[in-house]
Design an enzyme around this catalytic site. Structure first.
Site, short mmCIF file in Angstrom:
data_model
loop_
_atom_site.label_atom_id
_atom_site.label_comp_id
_atom_site.label_asym_id
_atom_site.label_seq_id
_atom_site.Cartn_x
_atom_site.Cartn_y
_atom_site.Cartn_z
CG HIS A 164 -1.78 0.95 1.34
ND1 HIS A 164 -2.66 1.33 2.39
CD2 HIS A 164 -2.19 2.06 0.61
CE1 HIS A 164 -3.39 2.44 2.21
NE2 HIS A 164 -3.24 3.06 1.22
CD GLU A 177 -4.10 -3.04 0.35
OE1 GLU A 177 -4.69 -4.25 0.48
OE2 GLU A 177 -3.35 -2.19 1.31
CG HIS A 194 -8.21 -4.51 7.89
ND1 HIS A 194 -7.29 -3.69 7.54
CD2 HIS A 194 -8.52 -4.05 9.10
CE1 HIS A 194 -7.13 -2.76 8.30
NE2 HIS A 194 -7.88 -3.03 9.27
#
Length: 246
Positions: A48, A75, A196
């Site tokens: 990310h 991401e 997550h």
């Protein structure tokens, strides 16, 4: 990407970079972690690149694109800067996530239903790079339907509420929400991933859900790797997922 019947493990290496950035050193190297993860059975590597650059840096993404033997899941927030960067890098997979400077991590899913035109334009633009675009959303029918409408071929269901649930009743409720979300997403013709907050003690119930293509896991792996090494941490997680998803 070929979508197989076996559940895949995407290893997020952001927090290797977090450790590096804490002192501004050249180590530990997230690229080395990615290569070790691949050797240990990771099916893909997730990074990310945040607007605030708190962990992964552009250079990491460029290097990873050149050396990965599996595939990169990139991401990113829905910003012009990130879309231009993704067009240059051309990762195999792109996951659009919500992002604010204040959050510790990606808290909650992307509100696709509340900004369909904006997300649709981003999905169309990024899809032209050849990437499979996914949207990180809550396991909510409204958001899943909106994801299909904007043209995303894939979604990643947010498992954070399940991971944070305290009581057995809460855990069961949140798990059911994920189960229902997966079934609804598959029925909509979407590729369904999840992630997550998953760790070694809560991943098996999610890995047992039929219809999930891939689980993305990062923080728990990096934390466990401090004690057992990165390859061992990845191999252990992969074994849990393979056993639970049979």
């Amino acid at each position: 990407m070929t979508h197989s019947n076996r559940m895949l493990l995407g290893v997020n290496i952001d927090h290797v970079a977090t450790l590096r950035q804490a002192r501004g050193t050249r180590y530990p190297d997230p690229v080395k972690a990615a290569l070790d993860a691949e050797e240990a059975g990771a099916d893909g590597i997730t990074v990310h690149l945040r607007e605030d650059r708190r962990h992964i840096q552009e250079r990491d993404v460029v290097l990873l694109k050149d050396v990965l033997q599996t595939r990169m899941n990139f991401e990113m927030g829905v910003t012009e800067e990130m879309m231009a960067f993704a067009e240059k890098i051309r990762p195999a997979h792109i996951c659009l996530v919500p992002e604010t400077r204040q959050e510790l991590t990606t808290e909650g899913g992307l509100d696709v239903a509340g900004q369909e035109a904006r997300i649709k334009a981003a999905v169309e633009r990024l899809s032209r790079t050849g990437a499979e675009v996914s949207l990180f959303i809550d396991a909510d029918e409204r958001q899943i339907e909106a994801s299909r409408r904007v043209g995303a071929p894939a979604i990643e269901l947010h498992t954070g509420r399940y991971a944070d649930a305290q009581t057995p009743t809460e855990v069961a409720e949140e798990l059911k929400r994920i189960v229902d979300g997966v079934a609804f997403g598959v029925a909509q013709g979407l590729i369904v991933n999840a992630g997550h907050g998953l760790h070694y003690h809560n991943v098996e119930a999610v890995a047992a859900i039929k219809g999930i293509n891939e689980l993305n896991i990062g923080h728990a792996l990096v934390a466990h790797a401090l004690f057992v090494g990165f390859k061992a941490a990845v191999a252990e997680m992969k074994a849990l997922i393979v056993a639970a998803s049979r």
